[in-house]
Design an enzyme around this catalytic site. Structure first.
Site, PDB file in Angstrom:
ATOM      1  N   HIS A   1       0.842  -1.188   0.000  1.00 33.73           N
ATOM      2  CA  HIS A   1       0.000   0.000   0.000  1.00 33.73           C
ATOM      3  C   HIS A   1       0.884   1.247   0.000  1.00 33.73           C
ATOM      4  CE1 HIS A   1       0.555  -0.858   4.408  1.00 33.73           C
ATOM      5  NE2 HIS A   1       0.858   0.435   4.390  1.00 33.73           N
ATOM      6  N   SER A   2       0.248   2.363  -0.255  1.00 35.96           N
ATOM      7  CA  SER A   2       0.872   3.656   0.032  1.00 35.96           C
ATOM      8  C   SER A   2      -0.097   4.408   0.938  1.00 35.96           C
ATOM      9  CB  SER A   2       1.144   4.441  -1.260  1.00 35.96           C
ATOM     10  OG  SER A   2      -0.052   4.647  -1.976  1.00 35.96           O
TER      11      SER A   2
END
Ligand code: TYD
Length: 131
Positions: free
Chosen positions: A51-52
């Protein structure tokens, strides 16, 4: 080293007793820490992250063992292994990160500038079409 990989050397005090590393505001910490968490006991072959974040900044320190980060901004990708407690990896907003190849003894400590918020996660990997 790629521009995606922002490593910081953490000031360390060593004497005959051993070592003591310090991450403090005005030093290697570019933000006030509002949350700390650590990842350990990771099973063989497990990868995490993927994820970011929209706004979160984090400083990741592998205080024991080793772990390999894969970082991407959608245009380029880099890989970096953290394997020492006196080095940190800054993961800024928008930077896709995956963690691979955890050693059995890995303890990955993360200092973050905000409390946990699932709404801050971006789980779609940035692709070339976003570049
Ligand atoms: P997860 O986001 O899956 O970890 P990773 O990104 O390393 O793969 O988090 C695992 C679980 O822990 C999930 O249920 C969310 C929870 N969690 C918190 O409650 N607070 C936190 O600060 C973090 C990082 C995770």
């Amino acid at each position: 080293m790629s521009g995606l990989v922002r490593l910081v050397d953490i000031p360390t005090h060593g004497d005959s007793r051993g070592l003591l590393s310090v991450a403090e505001l005005g030093g290697v910490l570019p933000f006030i820490v509002r949350r700390a968490y650590w990842v350990y006991g990771t099973q063989t072959g497990v990868a995490r992250g993927f994820h970011s974040h929209k706004t979160l900044s984090q400083l990741c320190i592998c205080v024991k063992g080793s772990v390999r980060f894969v970082l991407s901004d959608g245009r380029s990708e880099s890989s970096v292994t953290l394997d020492r407690p006196d080095r940190g990896l800054l993961v800024c907003p928008g930077l896709w990160h995956e963690m691979h190849d955890f050693s059995g003894d890995c303890v990955l400590m993360v200092l973050a500038d905000a409390e946990y918020d699932e709404a801050d996660y971006i789980r779609d990997r940035p692709g070339a079409q976003d570049a």
